[in-house]
Design a protein around this motif. Structure first.
Motif, mmCIF file in Angstrom:
data_model
loop_
_atom_site.group_PDB
_atom_site.id
_atom_site.type_symbol
_atom_site.label_atom_id
_atom_site.label_comp_id
_atom_site.label_asym_id
_atom_site.label_seq_id
_atom_site.Cartn_x
_atom_site.Cartn_y
_atom_site.Cartn_z
ATOM 1 N N VAL A 39 2.430 -0.438 -6.281
ATOM 2 C CA VAL A 39 2.247 -1.808 -5.862
ATOM 3 C C VAL A 39 1.404 -2.649 -6.383
ATOM 4 C CG1 VAL A 39 0.431 -2.537 -4.282
ATOM 5 C CG2 VAL A 39 2.282 -1.348 -3.375
ATOM 6 N N PRO A 40 1.567 -3.268 -7.442
ATOM 7 C CA PRO A 40 0.384 -3.868 -8.801
ATOM 8 C C PRO A 40 -1.092 -3.589 -8.216
ATOM 9 C CG PRO A 40 2.165 -5.537 -8.213
ATOM 10 C CD PRO A 40 2.269 -4.131 -7.195
ATOM 11 N N GLY A 51 0.029 -7.712 -4.727
ATOM 12 C CA GLY A 51 1.642 -8.702 -5.311
ATOM 13 C C GLY A 51 2.444 -7.850 -4.094
ATOM 14 N N SER A 52 3.696 -8.008 -4.829
ATOM 15 C CA SER A 52 5.382 -7.579 -4.702
ATOM 16 C C SER A 52 4.794 -6.392 -4.683
ATOM 17 C CB SER A 52 5.896 -8.654 -4.014
ATOM 18 O OG SER A 52 6.039 -9.998 -4.125
ATOM 19 N N ALA A 53 5.439 -5.512 -3.623
ATOM 20 C CA ALA A 53 5.840 -4.321 -3.674
ATOM 21 C C ALA A 53 7.076 -3.943 -3.903
ATOM 22 C CB ALA A 53 5.835 -3.209 -2.552
#
Length: 319
Positions: free
Chosen positions: A58-59, A63-65
């Motif tokens: 995860v950023p 954000g999107s994993a």
């Protein structure tokens, strides 16, 4: 009761450290480069019978994993190094296989993997035997084809027999009443009836072409084309698995896709294919042979241990 203490004795861990030093000296003397590659990958192993651990990146800040896979072997990135011109390389890696736990298995374990440009599988068998003899003080390994073992132990010629004969043997000798394909029956019979008899060091080669995995298929090792693959067994235990490496990118991609179809047929999730490896092969992998060797099992043999928890600091139960 708390399991905070190590499962192995401190003396066993000291002996293990000596063996690791011996391994490192073995490759240093041969001028083989030690490398490190990531444990996490965006792609996963293709083998339908291996189960990787999945985690999410995860950023920071959201954000999107992105799903990432803990490697079951450092093979794919090491081949990318070979294609980039690394020359001979070796690595001592921590690798991860979900669901594997028992007397000889831990889901996290140590794998020694190395690649030799210019070697075929026979030359690499020589080097594997030399390393193991240095560590264990063992006799030279005998060499025998996969098919010859079936004749010796089960009285069956795998080149000519019908699948019904393998099914009958599997049901009678292994007490198995499920359904398998031809390779499934061969694997069952090998693991239950042949492998336990391989007490003295034994290098088995010329596996069926259908079991090539990431190896080439070659003429000359057996009476029919066979996989340029070998496995080393000692004390009824598989210790190493090596290949004369496949370098054809299109064939590699075909095998990856076939593995995914097999995963689907077994009701298992389809996993991302490592296209970086395919691209590396397309750019040119040097003619080479490679092998993976289980370090924990090697230490077990050296110390006369019967369980893996006797040679590692902390097994899953003490994690």
């Amino acid at each position: 009761m708390s399991n905070w203490q190590p499962s192995a004795t401190l003396d066993a861990l000291r002996q293990r450290a000596v063996i690791i030093d011996q391994i490192r000296a073995f490759f240093r003397q041969r001028e083989v480069l030690e490398v490190e590659t990531p444990s996490l990958s965006a792609a996963a192993v293709s083998d339908p019978h291996l189960f990787p651990f999945v985690c999410d990146y995860v950023p920071e800040g959201g954000g999107s994993a992105q799903p990432l896979y803990l490697h079951t072997s450092p093979e794919y990135p090491m081949k990318r190094l070979l294609a980039a011109g690394s020359g001979p390389i070796w690595q001592l890696a921590r690798v991860f296989r979900n669901g594997e736990s028992g007397r000889r298995h831990n889901p996290e374990f140590s794998m020694l993997e190395w690649y030799r440009p210019g070697f075929d599988h026979h030359q690499l068998m020589d080097e594997v035997d030399e390393l193991v003899r240095q560590i264990l003080g063992s006799v030279p390994a005998r060499r025998v084809t996969y098919a010859a073992l079936f004749v010796q132990q089960l009285g069956v010629d795998i080149h000519t027999c019908q699948q019904e004969e393998l099914v009958a043997l599997g049901r009678s000798r292994c007490s198995f009443d499920g359904e398998l394909d031809r390779d499934g029956w061969l694997n069952l019979l090998f693991s239950h009836c042949i492998e336990p008899t391989l007490i003295e060091p034994t290098l088995v080669y010329a596996f069926p072409a259908s079991q090539a995995a990431l190896a080439r298929v070659v003429e000359g090792d057996d009476q029919v084309p066979s996989a340029a693959r070998f496995e080393l067994f000692i004390d009824g235990m598989e210790l190493a698995n090596g290949y004369y490496e496949l370098s054809d990118a299109d064939e590699q991609l075909r095998r990856f896709e076939a593995d995914q179809l097999q995963r689907q047929s077994l009701g298992r999730s389809v996993l991302p294919i490592d296209l970086h490896l395919v691209d590396a092969l397309r750019s040119g992998l040097p003619d080479c042979a490679g092998v993976a060797l289980g370090v924990d099992r090697l230490v077990m043999l050296a110390l006369g241990a019967s369980r893996i928890d006797e040679v590692v600091a902390f097994t899953l139960e003490r994690a």
